[in-house]
Design a protein around this motif. Structure first.
Motif, PDB file in Angstrom:
ATOM      1  N   PRO A   1     -13.016  -5.312  16.546  1.00  0.00           N
ATOM      2  CA  PRO A   1     -12.773  -3.894  16.106  1.00  0.00           C
ATOM      3  C   PRO A   1     -11.231  -3.343  16.318  1.00  0.00           C
ATOM      4  CG  PRO A   1     -14.317  -3.735  17.840  1.00  0.00           C
ATOM      5  CD  PRO A   1     -13.938  -5.365  17.642  1.00  0.00           C
ATOM      6  N   GLN A   2     -10.604  -4.170  17.391  1.00  0.00           N
ATOM      7  CA  GLN A   2      -9.268  -3.576  17.414  1.00  0.00           C
ATOM      8  C   GLN A   2      -8.215  -4.062  16.214  1.00  0.00           C
ATOM      9  OE1 GLN A   2     -10.791  -5.765  19.327  1.00  0.00           O
ATOM     10  NE2 GLN A   2      -9.664  -7.563  19.906  1.00  0.00           N
TER      11      GLN A   2
ATOM     12  N   GLN B   1      -7.092  -3.534  13.005  1.00  0.00           N
ATOM     13  CA  GLN B   1      -7.200  -2.400  11.940  1.00  0.00           C
ATOM     14  C   GLN B   1      -6.238  -2.855  10.794  1.00  0.00           C
ATOM     15  OE1 GLN B   1      -8.741   0.449  12.353  1.00  0.00           O
ATOM     16  NE2 GLN B   1      -9.490  -0.458  13.979  1.00  0.00           N
TER      17      GLN B   1
ATOM     18  N   ARG C   1      -8.377  -0.680   8.195  1.00  0.00           N
ATOM     19  CA  ARG C   1      -9.880  -0.594   8.283  1.00  0.00           C
ATOM     20  C   ARG C   1     -10.101   0.839   8.294  1.00  0.00           C
ATOM     21  NH1 ARG C   1     -12.236  -4.649  12.676  1.00  0.00           N
ATOM     22  NH2 ARG C   1     -14.341  -4.477  12.382  1.00  0.00           N
TER      23      ARG C   1
ATOM     24  N   LEU D   1     -16.799  -4.881   6.610  1.00  0.00           N
ATOM     25  CA  LEU D   1     -16.729  -4.571   8.012  1.00  0.00           C
ATOM     26  C   LEU D   1     -17.585  -3.188   8.331  1.00  0.00           C
ATOM     27  CD1 LEU D   1     -13.087  -5.055   8.508  1.00  0.00           C
ATOM     28  CD2 LEU D   1     -14.653  -6.856   8.682  1.00  0.00           C
TER      29      LEU D   1
END
Length: 138
Positions: free
Chosen positions: A10-11, A13, A32, A137
């Protein structure tokens, strides 16, 4: 062809995408949060070394968290010569840039880019590839 969403931390981007070609490689950058991509100038190179050096320069310029490479297939999903070339390009980028590289099925990306009015079909296809990836995602 439906594929499961890739395991992307998730980090991560920002992403830089490539629509590999022997003479022209489309490039797009995206993130993202917005799930959109912006076309960048297409890399024009006839040699593998020149293409990789230009791609590496773009990675240094944009400092993305990861890279995305479109991998072409025949309409029926079968591989062909460019499938292997694009995958090799992805492996070479991973080795040279030290960034994770995600592969995306890029069937019809150029057609979609042209039908959307892209002035540069290669950069437009890179945008289609990246936006497809970003939509996958969570």
């Amino acid at each position: 062809m439906t594929t499961a969403a890739p395991e992307v931390p998730p980090q991560f981007q920002t992403f830089l995408a490539f629509d590999y070609g022997l003479r022209r490689t489309g490039v797009a950058v995206g993130n993202r949060m917005l799930r959109t991509a912006t076309p960048q100038p297409t890399i024009r190179a006839d040699s593998t070394e020149a293409r990789l050096a230009a791609a590496e320069a773009r990675v240094r310029e944009w400092q993305p968290d990861a890279l995305v490479v479109g991998v072409p297939f025949h309409p029926d999903g079968a591989s062909h010569d460019n499938t292997a070339r694009a995958r090799k390009f992805a492996r070479q980028l991973r080795g040279r840039c030290g960034k994770p590289v995600y592969e995306v099925d890029e069937r019809y990306s150029t057609t979609e880019a042209l039908s959307s009015g892209a002035r540069d079909a290669d950069a437009g296809a890179a945008c289609v590839i990246l936006e497809q990836f970003l939509r996958s995602l969570p």
